[in-house]
Write an enzyme that holds these catalytic residues in place. Structure first.
Site, PDB file in Angstrom:
ATOM      1  N   CYS A   1       0.834  -1.208   0.000  1.00 33.69           N
ATOM      2  CA  CYS A   1       0.000   0.000   0.000  1.00 33.69           C
ATOM      3  C   CYS A   1       0.871   1.262   0.000  1.00 33.69           C
ATOM      4  O   CYS A   1       1.484   1.568  -1.013  1.00 33.69           O
ATOM      5  CB  CYS A   1      -0.983  -0.042   1.162  1.00 33.69           C
TER       6      CYS A   1
ATOM      7  N   HIS B   1      -3.138  -5.385   1.711  1.00 30.59           N
ATOM      8  CA  HIS B   1      -2.429  -5.604   2.981  1.00 30.59           C
ATOM      9  C   HIS B   1      -2.434  -7.068   3.424  1.00 30.59           C
ATOM     10  O   HIS B   1      -3.198  -7.425   4.324  1.00 30.59           O
ATOM     11  CB  HIS B   1      -3.120  -4.792   4.086  1.00 30.59           C
TER      12      HIS B   1
ATOM     13  N   GLU C   1      -0.572  -8.416   5.384  1.00 33.43           N
ATOM     14  CA  GLU C   1      -0.105  -8.515   6.775  1.00 33.43           C
ATOM     15  C   GLU C   1      -1.257  -8.534   7.770  1.00 33.43           C
ATOM     16  O   GLU C   1      -1.050  -8.794   8.949  1.00 33.43           O
ATOM     17  CB  GLU C   1       0.880  -7.375   7.104  1.00 33.43           C
TER      18      GLU C   1
HETATM   19  N1  GLN Z   1      -3.510   6.408   1.057  1.00 31.64           N
HETATM   20  C1  GLN Z   1      -2.264   6.050   1.670  1.00 31.64           C
HETATM   21  C2  GLN Z   1      -1.089   6.799   1.039  1.00 31.64           C
HETATM   22  O1  GLN Z   1      -1.251   7.555   0.152  1.00 31.64           O
HETATM   23  C3  GLN Z   1      -2.001   4.559   1.614  1.00 31.64           C
HETATM   24  C4  GLN Z   1      -2.974   3.822   2.493  1.00 31.64           C
HETATM   25  C5  GLN Z   1      -2.431   2.584   3.122  1.00 31.64           C
HETATM   26  O2  GLN Z   1      -1.231   2.351   3.174  1.00 31.64           O
HETATM   27  N2  GLN Z   1      -3.338   1.814   3.669  1.00 31.64           N
HETATM   28  O3  GLN Z   1       0.012   6.593   1.437  1.00 31.64           O
END
Ligand code: GLN
Length: 203
Positions: free
Chosen positions: A83, A178, A180
């Site tokens: 992410c 994710h 994890e």
């Molecule tokens: N929206 C977040 C960002 O721009 C990422 C979200 C996340 O890691 N769950 O970093």
């Protein structure tokens, strides 16, 4: 190297690094939080967690980790970003905040918060042949998408409409979702294979 032959760092400046440490340890890896450039020399691979990429970017530069980490990535350090971590690894960030930088390494353009404010978070099942036949339940939280995959990178998974959400390039791995937090450890296992392979080659 330790614990099944690999020490894996988790960038612990911000975000859900504790969850990654837990998963990696459950798989027998020695997993350590990383906050300083000096700690990069002690690891065979690094996970960059989910969180907020713009904050992680600022902290990594303020702590003096960004430059050395960029160099380590260019030097072949295996890195897995989830992410926000994927955003950090992308060569190009779309919809970043003003002045936002990435570490780069992955030949992709990634759009932040790409699923729109209406659908901040959702879950779905993905086919990811690289990690096994069984589909993977994936959790997306204000997730980025990989808007374009460059020549050096390979898409590993897409959502139903074809948008890419997992990519690989040599020792680099990135997912919009994710693993994890779902208990499906196949992506971490896949990454650990890369880490152990790279450690063996370097030994
Ligand atoms: N929206 C977040 C960002 O721009 C990422 C979200 C996340 O890691 N769950 O970093």
């Amino acid at each position: 190297m330790a614990g099944n032959g690999a020490t894996v760092g988790v960038l612990a400046l911000q975000g859900d690094f504790r969850e990654h440490l837990k998963v990696l340890r459950s798989l027998g890896a020695a997993a350590v939080p990383v906050r300083r450039a000096s700690e990069l020399g002690e690891i065979d691979g690094l996970v960059i967690p989910g969180g907020e990429s713009s904050v992680m970017d600022k902290l990594s530069r303020a702590f003096g980790v960004a430059g050395p980490l960029r160099a380590a990535i260019a030097d072949g350090l295996p890195v897995y970003g989830t992410c926000a971590g994927l955003i950090m690894l992308a060569d190009t960030i779309l919809d970043g905040i003003a002045g936002q930088q990435s570490l780069g390494g992955l030949d992709v353009a990634v759009r932040r918060n790409a699923f729109g404010s209406q659908v901040d978070s959702f879950e779905t099942d993905l086919d990811i042949p690289a990690v096994g036949e069984e589909s993977m339940h994936a959790v997306f939280i204000r997730a980025p998408i990989v808007e374009s995959v460059g020549e050096r990178a390979t898409a590993l998974a897409s959502v139903d409409d074809g948008r890419v959400v997992a990519v690989e390039q040599g020792n680099l791995l990135g997912t919009s979702f994710h693993p994890e937090i779902t208990g499906d450890t196949r992506f971490h296992e896949y990454f650990l294979q890369k880490v152990r392979q790279a450690a063996r080659t370097a030994a």
